[in-house]
Design a protein around this motif. Structure first.
Motif, short mmCIF file in Angstrom:
data_model
loop_
_atom_site.label_atom_id
_atom_site.label_comp_id
_atom_site.label_asym_id
_atom_site.label_seq_id
_atom_site.Cartn_x
_atom_site.Cartn_y
_atom_site.Cartn_z
N GLU A 46 0.82 -1.21 0.00
CA GLU A 46 0.00 0.00 0.00
C GLU A 46 0.86 1.27 0.00
O GLU A 46 0.52 2.25 -0.68
CB GLU A 46 -0.94 0.00 1.21
CG GLU A 46 -2.11 -0.97 1.08
CD GLU A 46 -1.75 -2.40 1.41
OE1 GLU A 46 -2.61 -3.29 1.25
OE2 GLU A 46 -0.59 -2.65 1.82
N ILE A 104 2.24 1.71 -3.48
CA ILE A 104 1.18 2.16 -4.39
C ILE A 104 0.93 3.66 -4.21
O ILE A 104 0.83 4.42 -5.19
CB ILE A 104 -0.11 1.36 -4.15
CG1 ILE A 104 0.08 -0.09 -4.59
CG2 ILE A 104 -1.29 1.98 -4.89
CD1 ILE A 104 -0.99 -1.03 -4.07
N ARG A 126 0.28 -6.34 -7.77
CA ARG A 126 -0.77 -5.50 -7.21
C ARG A 126 -0.44 -4.02 -7.40
O ARG A 126 -1.32 -3.21 -7.72
CB ARG A 126 -0.97 -5.82 -5.73
CG ARG A 126 -2.16 -5.12 -5.11
CD ARG A 126 -2.75 -5.94 -3.99
NE ARG A 126 -1.82 -6.10 -2.87
CZ ARG A 126 -1.83 -5.30 -1.79
NH1 ARG A 126 -2.69 -4.32 -1.71
NH2 ARG A 126 -1.00 -5.52 -0.80
N ARG A 158 -1.13 -3.23 -10.97
CA ARG A 158 -2.57 -3.22 -11.23
C ARG A 158 -3.23 -1.95 -10.68
O ARG A 158 -4.10 -1.35 -11.34
CB ARG A 158 -3.20 -4.47 -10.62
CG ARG A 158 -4.69 -4.64 -10.94
CD ARG A 158 -5.18 -5.99 -10.51
NE ARG A 158 -5.05 -6.22 -9.08
CZ ARG A 158 -4.17 -7.07 -8.52
NH1 ARG A 158 -3.34 -7.77 -9.29
NH2 ARG A 158 -4.12 -7.23 -7.21
N GLU A 159 -2.82 -1.53 -9.50
CA GLU A 159 -3.49 -0.41 -8.85
C GLU A 159 -2.90 0.95 -9.20
O GLU A 159 -3.38 1.98 -8.72
CB GLU A 159 -3.50 -0.63 -7.34
CG GLU A 159 -4.29 -1.88 -6.95
CD GLU A 159 -4.52 -2.01 -5.46
OE1 GLU A 159 -4.49 -0.97 -4.76
OE2 GLU A 159 -4.73 -3.15 -5.00
#
Length: 319
Positions: free
Chosen positions: A171, A174, A211, A214-215
């Motif tokens: 997180e 990201i 991830r 993707r995000e």
């Protein structure tokens, strides 16, 4: 940056070196006191700036001699609000600290390299919490808001790129990638793993990279692994899988000790530079896209020189 052989983002075959373990070298080899393991306060004095310059000189010289590029990091791994508060530096003052770090790095580049296209100025973003533990955990949205001021300071000072270093949960990575994209700076994400090849959060390296891609709409230019020994992640990098091709950089630790063991160490473990270099070479044979080569905790110029000997002939052509 535009134009030139080493424009960013670099082509797949452009090789770049980085430095080694800045903070561990300063503390354990040079005897410099770094409260909270933060190197950015050294920019506040001429003596501190000279210590930083003397540290980077041999690395840049090696890149010039090898005819490869160099990614010059700002000493800002701890220059965020949480660590700044521990050092009595306000969020407002941190903006100037981060801008000054970019300006200092650009001046160093101009003094040590005749070709500025060979040296990219990299604004370094570290974790909000401890790089070895998942603390101060945020959502991706919280991480974007938290780290955006530092990324914005890098942009205002004309950094070429930004790197999120020692990320141990997805997180935060990201959020930083999103902040960089929103501010128009190319971003690199560098994850660290434990001895089992997983992030401290328990997530696999594959999952974290997929991830994050993707995000963020695949916004990171590439990914790296740092602050872990090759024996910790070698088995986590299977050949032929698409996600592994997103990893273009490697900044390994000198020591094969775990993060917990390193955290408790009172002496530097320099490992074996020649063995580390051979492991880099073996990884490059499997992952031919690996083109950013440097070190992390416990490594110094000896390790980077050994990596060059193993991976680069005198001409600078990768092997």
């Amino acid at each position: 940056m535009s134009g030139g052989r080493f424009a960013f983002p670099p082509s797949q075959d452009a090789v770049f070196l980085t430095d080694g373990g800045l903070e561990t070298t300063l503390v354990f080899l040079d005897g410099v006191d770094l409260p909270c393991f933060a190197s950015f306060p050294l920019l506040q004095s001429e003596e501190g700036r000279m210590k930083l310059e003397n540290y980077f000189k041999p690395y840049i010289r090696t890149a010039v001699e090898r005819d490869v590029g160099f990614i010059l990091d700002t000493p800002t791994w701890r220059a965020n609000p949480d660590w700044g508060a521990k050092l009595d530096v306000s969020p407002e003052a941190l903006a100037e600290v981060n801008q000054d770090a970019v300006r200092w790095a650009a001046g160093l580049r101009d003094r040590l390299s005749d070709d500025r296209e060979r040296v990219l100025i990299n604004g370094v973003v570290g974790p909000r919490g401890d790089g070895y533990r998942v603390d101060a955990q945020m959502s991706a949205e919280e991480a974007q808001a938290y780290h955006a001021p530092q990324v914005e300071a890098f942009r205002e000072a004309d950094a070429d790129m930004v790197s999120a270093v020692t990320m141990n949960y997805a997180e935060e990575a990201i959020g930083i990638a999103r902040a960089a994209e929103a501010l128009g700076l190319p971003a690199v994400i560098s994850f660290t793993v434990e001895t089992d090849g997983r992030l401290a959060s328990g997530e696999t390296l594959r999952s974290a990279i997929e991830r994050t891609d993707r995000e963020t709409g695949h916004s990171p230019v590439y990914y790296m692994i740092n602050c872990a020994h090759p024996t910790h992640f070698d088995d986590a990098l299977p050949e032929g899988e698409a996600w592994t091709r997103r990893i273009r950089g490697l900044r390994a630790n000198a020591s094969a000790k775990s993060h917990a063991e390193l955290d408790e160490s009172t002496e530097l473990d320099p490992g074996d530079p020649v063995d580390l270099a051979r492991r880099y070479r073996d990884l490059r044979h499997r992952m031919t896209q690996l083109s950013v080569l440097g070190g992390c905790c416990g490594t110094d110029h000896r390790h980077i020189a050994a990596i060059c000997e193993a991976c680069l002939p005198a001409s600078g052509r990768a092997v």
